[in-house]
Design a protein around this motif. Structure first.
Motif, PDB file in Angstrom:
ATOM      1  N   ILE A   1       0.834  -1.208   0.000  1.00 16.98           N
ATOM      2  CA  ILE A   1       0.000   0.000   0.000  1.00 16.98           C
ATOM      3  C   ILE A   1       0.867   1.255   0.000  1.00 16.98           C
ATOM      4  O   ILE A   1       0.602   2.224  -0.734  1.00 16.98           O
ATOM      5  CB  ILE A   1      -0.943  -0.008   1.224  1.00 16.98           C
ATOM      6  CG1 ILE A   1      -1.900  -1.199   1.151  1.00 16.98           C
ATOM      7  CG2 ILE A   1      -1.740   1.292   1.292  1.00 16.98           C
ATOM      8  CD1 ILE A   1      -2.793  -1.339   2.373  1.00 16.98           C
ATOM      9  N   GLY A   2       1.922   1.248   0.828  1.00 16.50           N
ATOM     10  CA  GLY A   2       2.780   2.433   0.931  1.00 16.50           C
ATOM     11  C   GLY A   2       3.500   2.729  -0.371  1.00 16.50           C
ATOM     12  O   GLY A   2       3.583   3.896  -0.792  1.00 16.50           O
ATOM     13  N   VAL A   3       4.027   1.692  -1.035  1.00 20.20           N
ATOM     14  CA  VAL A   3       4.735   1.900  -2.301  1.00 20.20           C
ATOM     15  C   VAL A   3       3.776   2.409  -3.375  1.00 20.20           C
ATOM     16  O   VAL A   3       4.094   3.354  -4.120  1.00 20.20           O
ATOM     17  CB  VAL A   3       5.412   0.579  -2.736  1.00 20.20           C
ATOM     18  CG1 VAL A   3       5.833   0.650  -4.203  1.00 20.20           C
ATOM     19  CG2 VAL A   3       6.615   0.288  -1.859  1.00 20.20           C
ATOM     20  N   SER A   4       2.582   1.819  -3.468  1.00 22.86           N
ATOM     21  CA  SER A   4       1.611   2.263  -4.472  1.00 22.86           C
ATOM     22  C   SER A   4       1.194   3.716  -4.229  1.00 22.86           C
ATOM     23  O   SER A   4       1.142   4.531  -5.165  1.00 22.86           O
ATOM     24  CB  SER A   4       0.370   1.352  -4.433  1.00 22.86           C
ATOM     25  OG  SER A   4       0.733   0.010  -4.639  1.00 22.86           O
ATOM     26  N   SER A   5       0.913   4.035  -2.963  1.00 27.75           N
ATOM     27  CA  SER A   5       0.519   5.411  -2.635  1.00 27.75           C
ATOM     28  C   SER A   5       1.671   6.387  -2.872  1.00 27.75           C
ATOM     29  O   SER A   5       1.445   7.532  -3.295  1.00 27.75           O
ATOM     30  CB  SER A   5       0.077   5.490  -1.168  1.00 27.75           C
ATOM     31  OG  SER A   5      -0.992   4.620  -0.911  1.00 27.75           O
ATOM     32  N   GLY A   6       2.897   5.935  -2.620  1.00 28.55           N
ATOM     33  CA  GLY A   6       4.054   6.809  -2.838  1.00 28.55           C
ATOM     34  C   GLY A   6       4.232   7.176  -4.296  1.00 28.55           C
ATOM     35  O   GLY A   6       4.581   8.325  -4.622  1.00 28.55           O
ATOM     36  N   VAL A   7       3.977   6.218  -5.193  1.00 28.18           N
ATOM     37  CA  VAL A   7       4.081   6.508  -6.629  1.00 28.18           C
ATOM     38  C   VAL A   7       3.025   7.538  -7.038  1.00 28.18           C
ATOM     39  O   VAL A   7       3.319   8.512  -7.743  1.00 28.18           O
ATOM     40  CB  VAL A   7       3.910   5.204  -7.447  1.00 28.18           C
ATOM     41  CG1 VAL A   7       3.833   5.520  -8.935  1.00 28.18           C
ATOM     42  CG2 VAL A   7       5.057   4.235  -7.162  1.00 28.18           C
ATOM     43  N   VAL A   8       1.791   7.329  -6.562  1.00 28.27           N
ATOM     44  CA  VAL A   8       0.704   8.269  -6.900  1.00 28.27           C
ATOM     45  C   VAL A   8       1.004   9.659  -6.333  1.00 28.27           C
ATOM     46  O   VAL A   8       0.839  10.678  -7.020  1.00 28.27           O
ATOM     47  CB  VAL A   8      -0.644   7.749  -6.352  1.00 28.27           C
ATOM     48  CG1 VAL A   8      -1.751   8.773  -6.585  1.00 28.27           C
ATOM     49  CG2 VAL A   8      -1.007   6.421  -7.012  1.00 28.27           C
ATOM     50  N   ALA A   9       1.480   9.710  -5.071  1.00 31.16           N
ATOM     51  CA  ALA A   9       1.763  10.998  -4.445  1.00 31.16           C
ATOM     52  C   ALA A   9       2.893  11.735  -5.155  1.00 31.16           C
ATOM     53  O   ALA A   9       2.884  12.977  -5.227  1.00 31.16           O
ATOM     54  CB  ALA A   9       2.130  10.779  -2.973  1.00 31.16           C
ATOM     55  N   ALA A  10       3.851  11.006  -5.702  1.00 34.47           N
ATOM     56  CA  ALA A  10       4.967  11.654  -6.405  1.00 34.47           C
ATOM     57  C   ALA A  10       4.537  12.159  -7.778  1.00 34.47           C
ATOM     58  O   ALA A  10       4.863  13.288  -8.172  1.00 34.47           O
ATOM     59  CB  ALA A  10       6.121  10.667  -6.541  1.00 34.47           C
TER      60      ALA A  10
END
Length: 332
Positions: free
Chosen positions: A123-132
């Motif tokens: 979840i954190g990696v997926s959200s990090g890509v979207v947030a970037a």
């Protein structure tokens, strides 16, 4: 192939030396504490009604030496026992080998924390890509703000909040123990037992996911933002590649630094999450270590420390080898 075998052999020898250093340090640290291990066992057996000779003989069975022996003799006995796979006999679990006590607690640490670690990473990696990628939008800013806030909340606060909402107010989930007290089936791989374990693990796993999510998300966001400025991304855009292919390039390069952290997290998970296990009354290694310190169960304490150290060293070796496999630049 020979080069890889040589590298693995060198890392394993280095890891064994590191474990020996930590085991030696732990042994002398424990013996520097007030109340020597042999004395604690001796006092316990005297309090149970044994005479002095019986108590001394019983204590020497546990440790293989007495506290009256020279310290170096005690150390050589300790290392010799370790080399033979003998971690000693627990004081608080009378007559039970330390390896068996830790083995019983290990699943209750690995199941919730490993599950929480993998879920929070995904979840954190997926959200990090979207947030970037969406960092200039409200969505990107909102994800970054939420991750920063969650990462700053102590784990016991999150645990208490989840208990209040899902157990006290809604009554939807249990919060204590590993299985239902009314369960009539024997422990094992049957549907009723596994379902009860999974049901009772929901809140501990959710707590670990929340306390870990912020770190993964912010790390991935930072890594993706860094990769977005690389020349090969600009070149790929000029070549007219599809957005999905571009995102695959970005994701594969940005996630590399996080693999090392993830591999090390697999090692540290054996230490348990003491606050989470204590809050949810989960009998894992973290709570076992906490109880061993309170009861001055030195064999159990040193055994738990040795397990955590060995797991971290092995995880570090795996991370080094894995990183050289997934990133060809490291092999140059």
């Amino acid at each position: 192939m020979k080069g890889l075998a040589r590298t693995v052999a060198i890392r394993l020898v280095g890891g064994a030396v590191m474990v020996w250093i930590v085991a030696t340090f732990t042994f002398f640290l424990v013996h520097a504490l007030p109340g020597k291990p042999g004395d604690v066992a001796y006092e316990k057996y005297v309090a149970m009604g044994m005479n002095s000779q019986e108590a001394k003989a019983k204590a020497s069975i546990i440790y293989g030496y007495t506290s009256q022996d020279p310290l170096f003799t005690q150390y050589t006995h300790y290392i010799s026992d370790l080399l033979h796979g003998h971690l000693g006999i627990s004081i608080s679990y009378s007559g039970v080998p330390v390896a068996d006590v830790i083995g019983d607690a290990l699943p209750w640490t690995v199941i919730p924390i490993l599950s929480g670690l993998l879920i929070s990473f995904c979840i954190g990696v997926s959200s990090g890509v979207v947030a970037a990628v969406k960092r200039s939008s409200r969505l990107g800013s909102g994800l970054s703000l939420a991750a920063s806030m969650i990462a700053g909340i102590p784990s016991f606060v999150i645990a208490i909040l989840l208990i209040t909402v899902f157990y006290t107010n809604m009554g939807a989930l249990p919060y204590g123990g590993t299985v239902s007290e009314t369960l009539l089936v024997d422990p094992g791989w049957n549907v009723e037992y596994v379902s009860s374990v999974a049901y009772h693990a929901i809140l501990p796993v959710a707590t670990y996911v929340l306390i870990s999510y912020g770190g993964w998300m912010l790390s991935m966001r930072s890594s993706v933002v860094s990769v977005l400025g690389d020349d090969f991304i600009l070149a790929s855009e000029l070549r007219g590649i599809t957005p999905s292919t571009r995102m695959r390039y970005i994701g594969r390069n940005a996630i590399l630094p996080l693999f090392t952290t993830l591999a090390l997290s697999f090692g540290t998970l054996f230490g348990g999450a003491i606050l989470i296990e204590a809050t949810f009354n989960y009998p894992g290694v973290g709570q076992l270590l906490l109880n061993s310190i309170g009861k001055r169960d030195y064999p159990l304490m040193t055994g738990a420390f040795l397990l955590i150290t060995t797991a971290v060293v092995l995880a570090n070796i795996v991370a080094d080898l894995l990183y050289s496999v997934i990133d060809p630049r490291v092999r140059r």
